[in-house]
Design a protein around this motif. Structure first.
Motif, PDB file in Angstrom:
ATOM      1  N   THR A 298       8.756  13.872 -13.618  1.00 44.46           N
ATOM      2  CA  THR A 298      10.088  14.388 -13.307  1.00 44.46           C
ATOM      3  C   THR A 298      10.534  13.765 -11.978  1.00 44.46           C
ATOM      4  O   THR A 298       9.712  13.203 -11.239  1.00 44.46           O
ATOM      5  N   VAL A 299      11.809  13.904 -11.668  1.00 43.73           N
ATOM      6  CA  VAL A 299      12.339  13.398 -10.394  1.00 43.73           C
ATOM      7  C   VAL A 299      11.570  14.036  -9.224  1.00 43.73           C
ATOM      8  O   VAL A 299      11.196  13.373  -8.271  1.00 43.73           O
ATOM      9  N   GLN A 300      11.301  15.359  -9.344  1.00 45.96           N
ATOM     10  CA  GLN A 300      10.578  16.069  -8.285  1.00 45.96           C
ATOM     11  C   GLN A 300       9.171  15.502  -8.104  1.00 45.96           C
ATOM     12  O   GLN A 300       8.704  15.328  -6.982  1.00 45.96           O
ATOM     13  N   GLU A 301       8.479  15.226  -9.212  1.00 47.60           N
ATOM     14  CA  GLU A 301       7.133  14.665  -9.134  1.00 47.60           C
ATOM     15  C   GLU A 301       7.159  13.277  -8.501  1.00 47.60           C
ATOM     16  O   GLU A 301       6.299  12.934  -7.698  1.00 47.60           O
ATOM     17  N   LYS A 302       8.154  12.481  -8.874  1.00 46.19           N
ATOM     18  CA  LYS A 302       8.273  11.139  -8.286  1.00 46.19           C
ATOM     19  C   LYS A 302       8.483  11.243  -6.775  1.00 46.19           C
ATOM     20  O   LYS A 302       7.988  10.418  -6.021  1.00 46.19           O
ATOM     21  N   GLU A 303       9.248  12.262  -6.362  1.00 45.29           N
ATOM     22  CA  GLU A 303       9.477  12.439  -4.928  1.00 45.29           C
ATOM     23  C   GLU A 303       8.233  12.962  -4.226  1.00 45.29           C
ATOM     24  O   GLU A 303       7.980  12.637  -3.080  1.00 45.29           O
ATOM     25  N   LYS A 304       7.450  13.759  -4.930  1.00 44.51           N
ATOM     26  CA  LYS A 304       6.217  14.294  -4.367  1.00 44.51           C
ATOM     27  C   LYS A 304       5.223  13.168  -4.089  1.00 44.51           C
ATOM     28  O   LYS A 304       4.506  13.193  -3.095  1.00 44.51           O
ATOM     29  N   TYR A 305       5.168  12.190  -4.991  1.00 43.84           N
ATOM     30  CA  TYR A 305       4.269  11.035  -4.831  1.00 43.84           C
ATOM     31  C   TYR A 305       5.103   9.820  -4.453  1.00 43.84           C
ATOM     32  O   TYR A 305       5.144   8.814  -5.153  1.00 43.84           O
ATOM     33  N   LEU A 306       5.775   9.966  -3.310  1.00 39.62           N
ATOM     34  CA  LEU A 306       6.738   8.961  -2.865  1.00 39.62           C
ATOM     35  C   LEU A 306       6.142   7.570  -2.693  1.00 39.62           C
ATOM     36  O   LEU A 306       6.753   6.577  -3.058  1.00 39.62           O
ATOM     37  N   ASN A 307       4.928   7.486  -2.137  1.00 41.72           N
ATOM     38  CA  ASN A 307       4.301   6.180  -1.912  1.00 41.72           C
ATOM     39  C   ASN A 307       3.959   5.496  -3.235  1.00 41.72           C
ATOM     40  O   ASN A 307       4.113   4.284  -3.376  1.00 41.72           O
ATOM     41  N   VAL A 308       3.509   6.296  -4.210  1.00 41.10           N
ATOM     42  CA  VAL A 308       3.213   5.753  -5.534  1.00 41.10           C
ATOM     43  C   VAL A 308       4.514   5.275  -6.176  1.00 41.10           C
ATOM     44  O   VAL A 308       4.565   4.181  -6.743  1.00 41.10           O
ATOM     45  N   SER A 309       5.568   6.077  -6.056  1.00 43.53           N
ATOM     46  CA  SER A 309       6.863   5.714  -6.629  1.00 43.53           C
ATOM     47  C   SER A 309       7.396   4.419  -6.016  1.00 43.53           C
ATOM     48  O   SER A 309       7.873   3.536  -6.733  1.00 43.53           O
TER      49      SER A 309
ATOM     50  N   ASN B 191      -1.330   7.932  -3.737  1.00 45.81           N
ATOM     51  CA  ASN B 191      -0.285   8.233  -2.772  1.00 45.81           C
ATOM     52  C   ASN B 191      -0.819   8.135  -1.341  1.00 45.81           C
ATOM     53  O   ASN B 191      -0.168   7.571  -0.464  1.00 45.81           O
ATOM     54  N   LEU B 192      -2.019   8.659  -1.136  1.00 44.88           N
ATOM     55  CA  LEU B 192      -2.666   8.609   0.164  1.00 44.88           C
ATOM     56  C   LEU B 192      -3.002   7.161   0.542  1.00 44.88           C
ATOM     57  O   LEU B 192      -2.729   6.718   1.656  1.00 44.88           O
ATOM     58  N   HIS B 193      -3.581   6.432  -0.398  1.00 43.50           N
ATOM     59  CA  HIS B 193      -3.984   5.047  -0.149  1.00 43.50           C
ATOM     60  C   HIS B 193      -2.785   4.158   0.190  1.00 43.50           C
ATOM     61  O   HIS B 193      -2.872   3.283   1.052  1.00 43.50           O
ATOM     62  N   LEU B 194      -1.662   4.388  -0.491  1.00 43.27           N
ATOM     63  CA  LEU B 194      -0.489   3.519  -0.332  1.00 43.27           C
ATOM     64  C   LEU B 194       0.412   3.915   0.836  1.00 43.27           C
ATOM     65  O   LEU B 194       1.447   3.310   1.056  1.00 43.27           O
ATOM     66  N   GLU B 195      -0.020   4.926   1.588  1.00 47.29           N
ATOM     67  CA  GLU B 195       0.774   5.428   2.707  1.00 47.29           C
ATOM     68  C   GLU B 195       1.191   4.306   3.670  1.00 47.29           C
ATOM     69  O   GLU B 195       2.325   4.255   4.113  1.00 47.29           O
TER      70      GLU B 195
ATOM     71  N   LYS C  65       0.490   0.882   3.048  1.00 44.12           N
ATOM     72  CA  LYS C  65       0.300  -0.409   2.390  1.00 44.12           C
ATOM     73  C   LYS C  65       1.436  -0.715   1.428  1.00 44.12           C
ATOM     74  O   LYS C  65       2.017   0.178   0.830  1.00 44.12           O
ATOM     75  N   VAL C  66       1.704  -2.007   1.275  1.00 38.78           N
ATOM     76  CA  VAL C  66       2.708  -2.452   0.311  1.00 38.78           C
ATOM     77  C   VAL C  66       2.066  -2.546  -1.065  1.00 38.78           C
ATOM     78  O   VAL C  66       2.638  -2.148  -2.071  1.00 38.78           O
ATOM     79  N   TYR C  67       0.848  -3.086  -1.083  1.00 43.45           N
ATOM     80  CA  TYR C  67       0.107  -3.284  -2.333  1.00 43.45           C
ATOM     81  C   TYR C  67      -1.242  -2.578  -2.229  1.00 43.45           C
ATOM     82  O   TYR C  67      -1.663  -2.210  -1.141  1.00 43.45           O
ATOM     83  N   LEU C  68      -1.943  -2.456  -3.351  1.00 42.95           N
ATOM     84  CA  LEU C  68      -3.239  -1.778  -3.347  1.00 42.95           C
ATOM     85  C   LEU C  68      -4.241  -2.438  -2.409  1.00 42.95           C
ATOM     86  O   LEU C  68      -5.018  -1.769  -1.755  1.00 42.95           O
ATOM     87  N   ALA C  69      -4.221  -3.782  -2.348  1.00 46.26           N
ATOM     88  CA  ALA C  69      -5.172  -4.490  -1.479  1.00 46.26           C
ATOM     89  C   ALA C  69      -4.557  -4.805  -0.114  1.00 46.26           C
ATOM     90  O   ALA C  69      -4.994  -5.724   0.566  1.00 46.26           O
ATOM     91  N   GLY C  70      -3.536  -4.053   0.287  1.00 51.29           N
ATOM     92  CA  GLY C  70      -2.931  -4.270   1.604  1.00 51.29           C
ATOM     93  C   GLY C  70      -1.598  -4.963   1.517  1.00 51.29           C
ATOM     94  O   GLY C  70      -0.643  -4.421   0.986  1.00 51.29           O
ATOM     95  N   ASN C  71      -1.549  -6.203   2.007  1.00 50.30           N
ATOM     96  CA  ASN C  71      -0.265  -6.912   2.033  1.00 50.30           C
ATOM     97  C   ASN C  71      -0.146  -8.033   1.017  1.00 50.30           C
ATOM     98  O   ASN C  71       0.771  -8.827   1.086  1.00 50.30           O
ATOM     99  N   ILE C  72      -1.116  -8.103   0.073  1.00 50.76           N
ATOM    100  CA  ILE C  72      -1.001  -9.132  -0.949  1.00 50.76           C
ATOM    101  C   ILE C  72      -0.977  -8.522  -2.341  1.00 50.76           C
ATOM    102  O   ILE C  72      -1.654  -7.548  -2.633  1.00 50.76           O
ATOM    103  N   PHE C  73      -0.163  -9.119  -3.192  1.00 51.43           N
ATOM    104  CA  PHE C  73      -0.032  -8.724  -4.589  1.00 51.43           C
ATOM    105  C   PHE C  73      -1.246  -9.275  -5.337  1.00 51.43           C
ATOM    106  O   PHE C  73      -1.547 -10.456  -5.236  1.00 51.43           O
ATOM    107  N   THR C  74      -1.969  -8.392  -6.040  1.00 49.08           N
ATOM    108  CA  THR C  74      -3.189  -8.827  -6.727  1.00 49.08           C
ATOM    109  C   THR C  74      -3.249  -8.296  -8.163  1.00 49.08           C
ATOM    110  O   THR C  74      -2.399  -7.504  -8.581  1.00 49.08           O
TER     111      THR C  74
END
Length: 172
Positions: A130-141, A97-101, A103-112
């Motif tokens: 749960t819906v709440q957990e998905k909202e908590k980790y919004l960037n991951v979601s 979640n922190l890393h994707l804050e 970024k679009v993709y894990l390696a930045g702007n490219i799909f890998t």
């Protein structure tokens, strides 16, 4: 691992016919090759398939991207596959979640390949949130939802639903 490699093969458009096996208690995937010794390990085999499909851009274009892709692939094998407890899962989701804050993709702007294998590795986790957990980790979601809609990635895996709740305030 073996199932993921079959999904990856299909995604890459490779002909079926690779023979996979597993080795040891941890069920490490092994690819039997016609010439020479087999390849062992999810990352090694996945990178080999990407090269076979001539889609090297999935491994990153620049030296830095390649290193970041490698880093996340290692994270996937050591942390995601190695983690089993609820606490491990929470740490992984927080890290991502922190890393994707920003970024679009894990390696930045490219799909890998890192996105593909992390998606497969986390699918069973995301399905159970749960819906709440998905909202908590919004960037991951956001990232996960984006990857599952990437052409060819999801295949037969279930679509994980992300409900966007609108909060209405009644100002009487």
């Amino acid at each position: 691992g073996v199932e993921e490699l079959a999904l990856l093969e299909k995604l890459l458009g490779l002909p079926k016919g690779n023979k996979y096996g597993v080795q040891g208690e941890r069920k490490v995937p092994v690819l039997q090759t016609n010439n020479g010794p087999g390849l062992t390990g999810l990352m090694t085999i996945a990178a080999h398939l990407v090269k076979q499909a001539k889609k090297d851009q999935l491994l990153g274009s620049t030296a830095e991207e390649k290193a970041v892709v490698q880093q996340w692939l290692e994270y996937r094998v050591t942390r995601v596959d190695g983690g089993s407890s609820k606490e491990d899962t929470i740490i992984i989701l927080k890290d991502l979640n922190l890393h994707l804050e920003d970024k679009v993709y894990l390696a930045g702007n490219i799909f890998t390949l890192a996105d593909i294998l992390m998606y497969y590795g986390l699918h069973h986790v995301m399905v159970d949130l749960t819906v709440q957990e998905k909202e908590k980790y919004l960037n991951v979601s956001r990232w996960f939802n984006h990857i599952q809609h990437y052409p060819g990635v999801r295949q037969h895996l279930s679509n994980v639903i992300f409900i966007k709740n609108r909060l209405y305030t009644n100002a009487h």
